[in-house]
Scaffold this active site. Structure first.
Site, PDB file in Angstrom:
ATOM      1  N   CYS A 168       9.640   1.415  18.337  1.00 10.05           N
ATOM      2  CA  CYS A 168       9.642   2.393  19.430  1.00 10.05           C
ATOM      3  C   CYS A 168       8.997   3.705  18.988  1.00 10.05           C
ATOM      4  O   CYS A 168       9.622   4.520  18.306  1.00 10.05           O
ATOM      5  CB  CYS A 168      11.077   2.631  19.906  1.00 10.05           C
ATOM      6  N   CYS A 178      10.690   6.804  20.194  1.00  6.32           N
ATOM      7  CA  CYS A 178      11.874   7.185  19.413  1.00  6.32           C
ATOM      8  C   CYS A 178      11.469   8.051  18.232  1.00  6.32           C
ATOM      9  O   CYS A 178      12.127   9.044  17.913  1.00  6.32           O
ATOM     10  CB  CYS A 178      12.602   5.945  18.920  1.00  6.32           C
TER      11      CYS A 178
END
Lengths: 314, 108
Positions: free
Chosen positions: B29, B32
């Site tokens: 991700c 993230c």
């Protein structure tokens, strides 16, 4: 937190992505003091969720989106730009100069302002979308696809992004339903050909998603004629320019794109330049965004130079 | 910023005397990674008043499933052993801090 930074610069660039970082590279290299507000939530822009870019010149083997952004970012740093990971909260555009106030309260004053805030995912505006966002409704297949391993999903849209998402998800999910409201896909030939090789993708043309169903998580979608039981809904129906920051302050089109005097990047406000997806409803490529960031930096530098000359003569 | 696992979740989060911000992330991700500095900043800002822990959902999919995390990044706020608020999608340090303040104030 960021109060130690100088707050007066030749130029402020708002927005990170190929346009903003390239503008910072050129302004820094031109010897201008430049600060770039990268954004507090998703620095790097849309490419940060693009795992593979196959058409950026100079990368014959393809480039990862995050790696490419990191490269241009480091180039901007090396050229002397100051990068701050914060959102711009408001702008004050005056004849004498421009001020950008960041979300942390720091004010950045500059004679030239480059807007490169990009675009954000468009929403479907249907029942269930907001309620189930993060509960199976997603705008990013590469971010959230792994949660749907072996599960059936819907991708909504017919452009390059939708078809890329469908191809990506077909490697993870069970059945992938690509639902598009028109009679044919808008995606490029190469992507459509790739899609055709995926055995677990079903394309539903001339079909709209009417509602997303589920209580605490997505359980299905309601289409025109039928319902599909799915665990995930990936929305890829386009983007809207992120121009709220300057709404009413610079001229925008009905679609919200900032109006520039093509082929320059000049807006209707002297000393304010705009580039990237913020001004571009058509091409929207990494390379065109980088190119327009370059144009904006050259325009801003020329604007500053003209004022330097005037000041010297006075 | 304290990584927790399925084994340590009860101790670190459910039985925490302080309210806890749980940051769910995964190696795949990129958003993230983009939010990590904001989470780090909030951990520093709230030190002593609230704690911040991180969950790698690739390593601990059962924690993601339990919290109905289907999108990253995701944040859950715990107070007195229960989830009182969740956030889905990238957030700035300012947004995380504002939400954490409300959790500390008992508004959620």
């Amino acid at each position: 937190m960021h109060g130690t930074h100088l707050t007066r610069y030749d130029a402020v660039v708002v927005g990170s992505g190929p346009a903003g970082y390239t503008a910072a590279v050129y302004l820094g290299r031109a010897g201008r003091s430049v600060v770039l507000l990268e954004g507090g939530t998703a620095p790097g822009g849309a490419l940060m969720t693009t795992p593979e870019i196959e058409n950026y010149p100079g990368f014959p083997d393809g480039a990862g989106g995050p790696e490419l952004m990191d490269s241009i970012r480091r180039q901007a740093l090396r050229c002397g730009a100051t990068l701050v990971p914060v959102d711009a909260a408001s702008v004050e555009l005056t004849g004498a100069g421009h001020r950008v106030v960041a979300a942390d309260g720091t004010a950045y004053d500059a004679r030239a302002l480059v807007l490169a805030t990009g675009a954000e995912h468009r929403r479907l505006g249907i029942d269930g979308e907001d309620r189930l966002a993060g509960r199976g409704v997603s705008w990013c297949g590469t971010c959230d696809g792994p949660f749907f391993a072996g599960r059936d999903v819907v991708v909504v849209g017919g452009g390059d992004t939708a078809v890329e998402e469908a191809c990506f998800l077909s490697r993870i999910a069970g059945q992938v339903h690509l639902v598009h409201r028109s009679a044919r896909l808008r995606a490029s030939r190469v992507l459509q050909d790739r899609l055709a090789t995926r055995a677990n993708v079903t394309v539903h043309l001339d079909t709209r998603v009417r509602a997303i169903e589920g209580t605490d998580r997505v359980t299905g979608v309601r289409l025109d004629q039928r319902s599909l039981p799915v665990a995930g809904v990936f929305v890829a129906i386009g983007h809207d320019p992120r121009s709220a920051l300057v709404a009413g302050a610079v001229e925008t089109t009905a679609s919200g794109h900032v109006v520039v005097e093509h082929p320059s990047s000049r807006t209707n406000v002297p000393g304010v330049f705009a580039c990237g997806d913020l001004v571009d409803p058509t091409y929207r490529q990494a390379i065109t965004a980088a190119g327009s960031g370059c144009v904006a930096a050259l325009d801003a530098d020329a604007y500053l130079a003209a004022r330097d000359t005037t000041r010297d003569a006075a | 910023m304290n990584p927790v696992t399925s084994d340590s979740f009860d101790d670190q989060v459910r039985r925490s005397a302080l309210p806890v911000l749980v940051d769910f992330w995964a190696p795949w991700c990129t958003r993230c990674a983009g939010m990590e500095p904001a989470v780090r900043e909030v951990a520093t800002t709230f030190a002593g008043r609230g704690s911040v822990v991180t969950v790698d959902v690739e390593a601990h999919p059962e924690l993601a499933a339990e919290h109905l995390v289907l999108s990253l990044p995701a944040v859950a706020f715990y107070r007195d052993g229960a989830v009182v608020r969740t956030l889905a999608g990238p957030r700035s340090a300012e947004e995380l801090a504002a939400a954490f303040e409300e959790v500390l104030d008992g508004q959620h």
